[in-house]
Write an enzyme that holds these catalytic residues in place. Sequence first.
Site, PDB file in Angstrom:
ATOM      1  N   LYS A  52       0.845  -1.275  -0.088  1.00  9.97           N
ATOM      2  CA  LYS A  52       0.146  -0.040   0.103  1.00  9.97           C
ATOM      3  C   LYS A  52       0.982   1.295   0.078  1.00  9.97           C
ATOM      4  O   LYS A  52       0.502   2.159  -0.809  1.00  9.97           O
ATOM      5  CB  LYS A  52      -0.962  -0.071   1.160  1.00  9.97           C
ATOM      6  CG  LYS A  52      -1.926   1.111   1.296  1.00  9.97           C
ATOM      7  CD  LYS A  52      -3.126   0.659   2.178  1.00  9.97           C
ATOM      8  CE  LYS A  52      -2.762   0.723   3.787  1.00  9.97           C
ATOM      9  NZ  LYS A  52      -2.483   1.980   4.367  1.00  9.97           N
ATOM     10  N   SER A  53       2.031   1.247   0.795  1.00  9.69           N
ATOM     11  CA  SER A  53       2.934   2.613   0.861  1.00  9.69           C
ATOM     12  C   SER A  53       3.316   2.694  -0.550  1.00  9.69           C
ATOM     13  O   SER A  53       3.364   4.097  -0.882  1.00  9.69           O
ATOM     14  CB  SER A  53       3.683   2.197   1.987  1.00  9.69           C
ATOM     15  OG  SER A  53       3.100   2.311   3.160  1.00  9.69           O
ATOM     16  N   ARG A  80       2.854   6.048  -3.249  1.00 10.48           N
ATOM     17  CA  ARG A  80       4.225   6.856  -3.693  1.00 10.48           C
ATOM     18  C   ARG A  80       4.342   6.785  -5.210  1.00 10.48           C
ATOM     19  O   ARG A  80       4.573   7.676  -5.743  1.00 10.48           O
ATOM     20  CB  ARG A  80       5.334   6.362  -2.668  1.00 10.48           C
ATOM     21  CG  ARG A  80       5.284   6.870  -1.500  1.00 10.48           C
ATOM     22  CD  ARG A  80       6.132   5.930  -0.386  1.00 10.48           C
ATOM     23  NE  ARG A  80       6.285   6.403   0.656  1.00 10.48           N
ATOM     24  CZ  ARG A  80       5.158   6.194   1.908  1.00 10.48           C
ATOM     25  NH1 ARG A  80       4.118   5.705   1.437  1.00 10.48           N
ATOM     26  NH2 ARG A  80       5.531   6.789   3.030  1.00 10.48           N
ATOM     27  N   GLY A  90      -4.744   8.005   5.572  1.00 10.87           N
ATOM     28  CA  GLY A  90      -4.059   8.671   6.000  1.00 10.87           C
ATOM     29  C   GLY A  90      -2.735   9.108   4.976  1.00 10.87           C
ATOM     30  O   GLY A  90      -2.341  10.335   5.143  1.00 10.87           O
ATOM     31  N   ARG A 100      -8.363  11.946  12.672  1.00 13.45           N
ATOM     32  CA  ARG A 100      -7.082  11.751  12.685  1.00 13.45           C
ATOM     33  C   ARG A 100      -6.078  12.984  12.672  1.00 13.45           C
ATOM     34  O   ARG A 100      -6.461  13.904  12.105  1.00 13.45           O
ATOM     35  CB  ARG A 100      -6.633  10.796  11.801  1.00 13.45           C
ATOM     36  CG  ARG A 100      -7.353   9.426  12.037  1.00 13.45           C
ATOM     37  CD  ARG A 100      -6.938   8.342  10.948  1.00 13.45           C
ATOM     38  NE  ARG A 100      -5.525   7.973  11.014  1.00 13.45           N
ATOM     39  CZ  ARG A 100      -4.913   7.199  10.186  1.00 13.45           C
ATOM     40  NH1 ARG A 100      -5.515   6.930   9.159  1.00 13.45           N
ATOM     41  NH2 ARG A 100      -3.399   7.073  10.218  1.00 13.45           N
ATOM     42  N   GLN A 138       4.605   9.025   7.332  1.00  8.90           N
ATOM     43  CA  GLN A 138       3.889  10.117   6.497  1.00  8.90           C
ATOM     44  C   GLN A 138       4.422  11.343   6.857  1.00  8.90           C
ATOM     45  O   GLN A 138       4.430  12.420   5.869  1.00  8.90           O
ATOM     46  CB  GLN A 138       2.337   9.883   7.116  1.00  8.90           C
ATOM     47  CG  GLN A 138       1.935   8.315   6.871  1.00  8.90           C
ATOM     48  CD  GLN A 138       0.654   8.322   7.152  1.00  8.90           C
ATOM     49  OE1 GLN A 138      -0.128   9.133   7.776  1.00  8.90           O
ATOM     50  NE2 GLN A 138      -0.039   7.049   6.925  1.00  8.90           N
ATOM     51  N   ASP A 186       2.069  -1.304  11.836  1.00  4.45           N
ATOM     52  CA  ASP A 186       0.543  -1.863  11.356  1.00  4.45           C
ATOM     53  C   ASP A 186       0.169  -3.357  11.559  1.00  4.45           C
ATOM     54  O   ASP A 186      -0.978  -3.668  11.348  1.00  4.45           O
ATOM     55  CB  ASP A 186       0.587  -1.701   9.782  1.00  4.45           C
ATOM     56  CG  ASP A 186       0.642  -0.025   9.336  1.00  4.45           C
ATOM     57  OD1 ASP A 186       0.224   0.596  10.233  1.00  4.45           O
ATOM     58  OD2 ASP A 186       1.046   0.110   8.273  1.00  4.45           O
ATOM     59  N   LYS A 199      -4.624   5.522  14.548  1.00  4.00           N
ATOM     60  CA  LYS A 199      -4.800   4.856  13.210  1.00  4.00           C
ATOM     61  C   LYS A 199      -5.956   4.805  12.715  1.00  4.00           C
ATOM     62  O   LYS A 199      -6.991   5.749  13.196  1.00  4.00           O
ATOM     63  CB  LYS A 199      -4.086   3.508  13.499  1.00  4.00           C
ATOM     64  CG  LYS A 199      -2.753   3.424  13.794  1.00  4.00           C
ATOM     65  CD  LYS A 199      -1.736   3.926  12.562  1.00  4.00           C
ATOM     66  CE  LYS A 199      -0.370   3.873  12.790  1.00  4.00           C
ATOM     67  NZ  LYS A 199       0.390   4.781  11.805  1.00  4.00           N
ATOM     68  N   ARG A 231      -6.529   1.564  17.867  1.00  2.00           N
ATOM     69  CA  ARG A 231      -6.218   0.095  17.779  1.00  2.00           C
ATOM     70  C   ARG A 231      -6.158  -0.408  19.024  1.00  2.00           C
ATOM     71  O   ARG A 231      -6.331  -1.777  19.352  1.00  2.00           O
ATOM     72  CB  ARG A 231      -5.162  -0.282  16.672  1.00  2.00           C
ATOM     73  CG  ARG A 231      -5.607  -0.048  15.418  1.00  2.00           C
ATOM     74  CD  ARG A 231      -4.705  -0.205  14.290  1.00  2.00           C
ATOM     75  NE  ARG A 231      -5.288  -0.258  13.007  1.00  2.00           N
ATOM     76  CZ  ARG A 231      -4.586   0.077  11.866  1.00  2.00           C
ATOM     77  NH1 ARG A 231      -3.335   0.003  11.584  1.00  2.00           N
ATOM     78  NH2 ARG A 231      -5.050   0.161  10.773  1.00  2.00           N
TER      79      ARG A 231
END
Length: 453
Positions: free
Chosen positions: A43-44, A48, A116, A145, A192, A340, A367, A371
Amino acid sequence: MSNAVTIDIQVEQQAAHQVLHINPQGSGGDRALRGTIQIPGDKSISHRSLMLGAIAQGETRIQGLLVGEDPQSTAHCFRAMGVEISPLNSTLVTVQGIGLGNLQEPDRVLDAGNSGTTLRLMLGLLASHPDRLFTVTGDHSLCRRPMGRVVKPLQQMGAMIWGRQGASLAPLAVQGQRLQPLHYHSPVASAQVKSCVLLAGLMTEGETTVTEPALSRDHSERMLRAFGAKLTVDPHSHSVTVQGPTQLQGQSVVVPGDISSAAFWLVAGAIVPGSELLIENVGVNPTRTGILDALMAMGADIQPENQRDVAGEPVADLRVRASALKGCDIGGALIPRLIDEIPVLAVAAALAQGKTVIRDAAELRVKESDRLAVVASQLSKMGATITELPDGLEISGGSSLNGAEVDSYTDHRIAMGFAIAALVAQGKTSIGRAEAASISYPDFVTTLRGICP
Ligand code: S3P
């Protein structure tokens, strides 16, 4: 009577939401999970590749992109700013880069959905685009958030940003400016925050540096370099410097599988007796492999195979076999490397012999859900002995779990973590609002069915 156990998996639609029912049927016997699993793209890295592709010159070609809701949010926002991005659900995704400083003022509010990463990274780009006004928002979870962590360094660079509670909560309005370079000492180890400031630095004349208290994931650094940014890294002080302005060139990107998605199968394979799973094409960037270190410290049998480098990121296949786990202490610099994965790690801890203490993880409270609170309350419903700490969890493992009605709190990693807990529970577990899994793993239930007896 046969010893066969089947795990019945049903998805029930209830108005706008889904309930995932997981019911191991038959007593005793072998529930072993078996199979070879392909996981979705990281995902990250997916976010990007879309963002850097958008602001680079020329075409970027992306293979293996995650087709989840979060990258869809990123694509949606950049399309609204004039970037042509092909549909995400094809083997090869193309982004027609418009070049540095050329994002257009959108005629609508940019909606980052649940993501996020989309909102925080994009803010660095928007704040540094002079003469354009941007308005950004997200879903109910994202609008709660903290955005102050990126707004503050951007304001120190001269950015003009407005929003609720001193511009610390979305929706936000951003009047793009020519910014000043900054050396920012981030109080949190957050990729982030780091990436947001570096992206603002791309457009800014001079050297922009971010120093973080511990190393967070370094995908931005790797990809910025690959796209031609002038970037220096000081590993001793956890500092990264970008020299702006830097024009980026479109690239071919191969996105490896997401270790955060692999984590569900690593824990499942470790805790369901008799299991053996092979998870292929997993990104094993050292800033992300804390879950392997933690599970192996707990006694998990995980073998990396076929280790290789794919387009600047280390990749391996991971074989996991069930084994007896023991509790361990998790904290410090390990936390950003498995941030995560803590919900599913808590499931492993509930099954392990002895006590597991997770500390230094207060970040989990901000998050997609809180969590720490959600894992503690929902895992207790399944009979686990778990205490919520201000910055972590204390779990006394070793007793068996019972099926229960739990809720995802619309958090994808909670929904999937509890599906793994359900595999070892006695009786049926029903997970409310389980559709959240589509944020990062739309095929989660299909893969789960494929490995269950
Ligand atoms: C991400 C960084 C982490 C992580 C998130 C993705 C990224 O957040 O939890 O899922 O892609 O940069 P923080 O930077 O807030 O730690």
